[in-house]
Design an enzyme around this catalytic site. Structure first.
Site, PDB file in Angstrom:
ATOM      1  NE  ARG A 118      30.855  30.195  32.042  1.00 10.94           N
ATOM      2  CZ  ARG A 118      30.106  30.284  33.029  1.00 10.94           C
ATOM      3  NH1 ARG A 118      29.902  29.150  33.753  1.00 10.94           N
ATOM      4  NH2 ARG A 118      29.653  31.328  33.496  1.00 10.94           N
TER       5      ARG A 118
ATOM      6  CE  LYS B 273      30.821  39.816  31.329  1.00 11.82           C
ATOM      7  NZ  LYS B 273      31.257  38.936  32.128  1.00 11.82           N
TER       8      LYS B 273
ATOM      9  NE  ARG C 158      32.589  35.166  26.969  1.00  8.89           N
ATOM     10  CZ  ARG C 158      31.480  35.329  27.565  1.00  8.89           C
ATOM     11  NH1 ARG C 158      30.552  36.252  27.000  1.00  8.89           N
ATOM     12  NH2 ARG C 158      31.195  34.902  28.769  1.00  8.89           N
TER      13      ARG C 158
ATOM     14  NE  ARG D 260      24.748  30.440  32.866  1.00 11.39           N
ATOM     15  CZ  ARG D 260      25.501  31.728  32.579  1.00 11.39           C
ATOM     16  NH1 ARG D 260      25.060  33.018  32.894  1.00 11.39           N
ATOM     17  NH2 ARG D 260      27.004  31.644  32.084  1.00 11.39           N
TER      18      ARG D 260
ATOM     19  NE  ARG E   6      26.292  32.377  37.273  1.00 12.97           N
ATOM     20  CZ  ARG E   6      26.932  33.266  36.639  1.00 12.97           C
ATOM     21  NH1 ARG E   6      26.396  34.446  36.590  1.00 12.97           N
ATOM     22  NH2 ARG E   6      27.512  32.838  35.443  1.00 12.97           N
TER      23      ARG E   6
HETATM   24  P1  ADP Z   1      29.452  34.498  31.569  1.00 13.09           P
HETATM   25  O1  ADP Z   1      29.853  35.758  31.405  1.00 13.09           O
HETATM   26  O2  ADP Z   1      28.924  34.316  33.167  1.00 13.09           O
HETATM   27  O3  ADP Z   1      30.476  33.417  31.259  1.00 13.09           O
HETATM   28  P2  ADP Z   1      27.483  34.505  29.284  1.00 13.09           P
HETATM   29  O4  ADP Z   1      26.027  34.386  29.549  1.00 13.09           O
HETATM   30  O5  ADP Z   1      27.868  35.716  28.901  1.00 13.09           O
HETATM   31  O6  ADP Z   1      28.202  34.236  30.831  1.00 13.09           O
HETATM   32  O7  ADP Z   1      28.253  33.457  28.408  1.00 13.09           O
HETATM   33  C1  ADP Z   1      27.825  31.924  28.582  1.00 13.09           C
HETATM   34  C2  ADP Z   1      28.430  31.285  27.328  1.00 13.09           C
HETATM   35  O8  ADP Z   1      28.110  31.604  25.988  1.00 13.09           O
HETATM   36  C3  ADP Z   1      30.074  31.257  27.187  1.00 13.09           C
HETATM   37  O9  ADP Z   1      30.426  30.384  28.070  1.00 13.09           O
HETATM   38  C4  ADP Z   1      30.132  31.047  25.535  1.00 13.09           C
HETATM   39  O10 ADP Z   1      30.026  29.555  25.348  1.00 13.09           O
HETATM   40  C5  ADP Z   1      28.861  31.671  25.107  1.00 13.09           C
HETATM   41  N1  ADP Z   1      29.205  32.952  24.425  1.00 13.09           N
HETATM   42  C6  ADP Z   1      28.671  34.188  25.030  1.00 13.09           C
HETATM   43  N2  ADP Z   1      29.140  35.197  24.349  1.00 13.09           N
HETATM   44  C7  ADP Z   1      29.946  34.827  23.521  1.00 13.09           C
HETATM   45  C8  ADP Z   1      30.760  35.493  22.682  1.00 13.09           C
HETATM   46  N3  ADP Z   1      30.994  36.860  22.552  1.00 13.09           N
HETATM   47  N4  ADP Z   1      31.655  34.690  21.641  1.00 13.09           N
HETATM   48  C9  ADP Z   1      31.534  33.355  21.892  1.00 13.09           C
HETATM   49  N5  ADP Z   1      30.870  32.806  22.908  1.00 13.09           N
HETATM   50  C10 ADP Z   1      29.936  33.386  23.556  1.00 13.09           C
END
Ligand code: ADP
Length: 184
Positions: A140, A14, A89, A129, A123
């Site tokens: 996750r 994404k 989310r 990360r 990754r």
């Molecule tokens: P990915 O899509 O690869 O899991 P992101 O960078 O989008 O990675 O998110 C990494 C982390 O950031 C998530 O696992 C969560 O802990 C936090 N996070 C990101 N966006 C949200 C959200 N909308 N609500 C709650 N936590 C979030």
């Protein structure tokens, strides 16, 4: 107006697609994950709170995340639209977003589980990360299934869902996204 939400499992790409489209449409790419990581790096209070959840693969609580997004969307560069990547989310976040602004499309990037895991594991080997370790990845994906997957139906019911096969290559996916949005 292009107010877009990008949905899909971790590993679906994404972020890559959001970046490409945001540059071509000249609208901001807003990644809640990136904003949290920026705050963690800069040791802000928000970063300290978020890291407790992120490092373990859990979602940051809705209250914190919604407030942060409200603040970001009220900035001037969002007036012609934006791409939200990684938000909403949860159903609570989606309802909050709807109460704030009308979303034109939710673009759902679908990917088989095995492929998502494979991508995340490769990754993880590069260890870029802190939440890309194998245990955290498992968490996750489970959090995604339980809390985020219900959003697919949420947007389907509203008639705004567009579905994209995220198993293809980057260029092919970009073309599919543009076609789905009737941009080309
Ligand atoms: P990915 O899509 O690869 O899991 P992101 O960078 O989008 O990675 O998110 C990494 C982390 O950031 C998530 O696992 C969560 O802990 C936090 N996070 C990101 N966006 C949200 C959200 N909308 N609500 C709650 N936590 C979030």
């Amino acid at each position: 107006m292009m107010r877009l939400v990008f949905l899909g499992p971790p590993g679906a790409g994404k972020g890559t697609q959001a970046k490409i489209l945001s540059e071509s449409l000249n609208i901001p790419h807003i990644s809640t994950g990136d904003i949290f990581r920026y705050n963690i790096e800069n040791k802000t209070e928000l970063g300290r709170e978020a890291s407790e959840f992120m490092n373990r693969g859990f979602l940051v609580p809705d209250k914190i995340t919604n407030a942060m997004v409200l603040n970001r969307l009220s900035m001037d560069d969002c007036k012609n639209g934006y791409i939200l990547d990684g938000y909403p989310r949860t159903i609570n976040q989606a309802e909050f977003l709807d109460s704030m602004q009308e979303i034109n499309h939710a673009v759902y990037f679908y990917l088989r589980d095995e492929i998502a895991i494979e991508r995340l594991m490769s990754r993880a080997k590069q260890e870029s990360r802190s939440d890309d370790s194998p245990e955290v990845i498992k968490n996750r994906l489970q959090v995604y299934k339980e809390q985020t997957q219900p959003l697919i139906n949420y947007y389907k019911e509203r008639g705004t869902l567009l579905e994209i096969d995220a198993g293809a290559g980057i260029t092919m996916i970009s073309k599919d996204v543009r076609r789905a949005l009737k941009l080309s």
